[in-house]
Design a protein around this motif. Structure first.
Motif, short mmCIF file in Angstrom:
data_model
loop_
_atom_site.label_atom_id
_atom_site.label_comp_id
_atom_site.label_asym_id
_atom_site.label_seq_id
_atom_site.Cartn_x
_atom_site.Cartn_y
_atom_site.Cartn_z
N SER A 1 8.51 -6.55 12.78
CA SER A 1 8.65 -5.35 11.94
C SER A 1 8.49 -5.68 10.46
CB SER A 1 9.98 -4.65 12.21
OG SER A 1 11.06 -5.47 11.83
N THR A 2 8.83 -6.90 10.08
CA THR A 2 8.62 -7.33 8.69
C THR A 2 7.13 -7.38 8.38
OG1 THR A 2 10.64 -8.64 8.78
CG2 THR A 2 9.08 -9.15 7.01
N THR A 3 6.36 -7.95 9.29
CA THR A 3 4.92 -8.04 9.11
C THR A 3 4.29 -6.66 9.14
OG1 THR A 3 5.10 -10.08 10.40
CG2 THR A 3 2.88 -9.34 9.87
N ASN A 4 4.84 -5.79 9.96
CA ASN A 4 4.31 -4.43 10.08
C ASN A 4 4.43 -3.66 8.77
OD1 ASN A 4 3.07 -2.54 11.91
ND2 ASN A 4 4.93 -1.33 11.64
N ILE A 5 5.41 -3.98 7.95
CA ILE A 5 5.56 -3.34 6.64
C ILE A 5 4.31 -3.62 5.79
CG2 ILE A 5 6.86 -3.37 4.47
CD1 ILE A 5 9.37 -3.95 6.23
N TYR A 6 3.83 -4.85 5.85
CA TYR A 6 2.61 -5.20 5.12
C TYR A 6 1.43 -4.40 5.66
CZ TYR A 6 4.70 -9.41 3.01
OH TYR A 6 5.45 -10.27 2.27
N LEU A 7 1.34 -4.29 6.99
CA LEU A 7 0.24 -3.58 7.61
C LEU A 7 0.25 -2.10 7.22
CD1 LEU A 7 -2.18 -3.66 9.51
CD2 LEU A 7 -0.60 -3.25 11.41
N GLU A 8 1.41 -1.49 7.20
CA GLU A 8 1.51 -0.09 6.79
C GLU A 8 1.03 0.09 5.37
OE1 GLU A 8 5.59 0.92 7.51
OE2 GLU A 8 5.31 0.93 9.68
N ARG A 9 1.35 -0.85 4.51
CA ARG A 9 0.92 -0.78 3.11
C ARG A 9 -0.60 -0.92 3.00
NH1 ARG A 9 3.18 -1.02 -2.14
NH2 ARG A 9 1.39 -0.56 -3.43
N VAL A 10 -1.18 -1.83 3.77
CA VAL A 10 -2.62 -2.01 3.77
C VAL A 10 -3.30 -0.72 4.21
CG1 VAL A 10 -4.55 -3.18 4.96
CG2 VAL A 10 -2.63 -4.51 4.07
N HIS A 11 -2.79 -0.10 5.26
CA HIS A 11 -3.38 1.15 5.75
C HIS A 11 -3.22 2.26 4.71
CE1 HIS A 11 -3.90 0.30 10.25
NE2 HIS A 11 -3.84 -0.83 9.60
N GLN A 12 -2.08 2.30 4.05
CA GLN A 12 -1.85 3.31 3.02
C GLN A 12 -2.82 3.11 1.85
OE1 GLN A 12 1.94 2.94 1.04
NE2 GLN A 12 2.04 5.12 0.64
N ASP A 13 -2.97 1.89 1.42
CA ASP A 13 -3.85 1.59 0.29
C ASP A 13 -5.31 1.83 0.61
OD1 ASP A 13 -1.62 0.87 -1.13
OD2 ASP A 13 -1.98 -1.29 -1.03
#
Length: 78
Positions: free
Chosen positions: A53-65
């Motif tokens: 879930s920690t790594t997923n936070i980065y992924l969500e940000r990448v998708h948002q950006d």
């Protein structure tokens, strides 16, 4: 682009910005992996995260950006 040019650019940026920390390099590395479609589980292991879930936070940000990139692919007027 290989790791060499990326590292040289990062060091160049760090030399101009005293706010760049080791965590910045870590964050940049994880983000770069995710932007290049490295599987989340692999990034989790390489980043040393104990919980995906920690790594997923980065992924969500990448998708948002990158949401504007995805929207450009949509053709509403066919």
């Amino acid at each position: 682009m290989g790791a060499g040019p990326i590292l040289f650019e990062a060091v160049h940026i760090a030399g101009k910005n005293v706010k760049v920390t080791p965590h910045w390099f870590r964050h940049t590395f994880v983000t770069l992996l995710l932007e290049n479609d490295v599987p989340l589980a692999v990034v989790k292991d390489w980043a040393g995260h104990s919980d995906i879930s920690t790594t997923n936070i980065y992924l969500e940000r990448v998708h948002q950006d990158n949401s504007h990139v995805h929207l450009k692919k949509v053709n509403l007027f066919r």
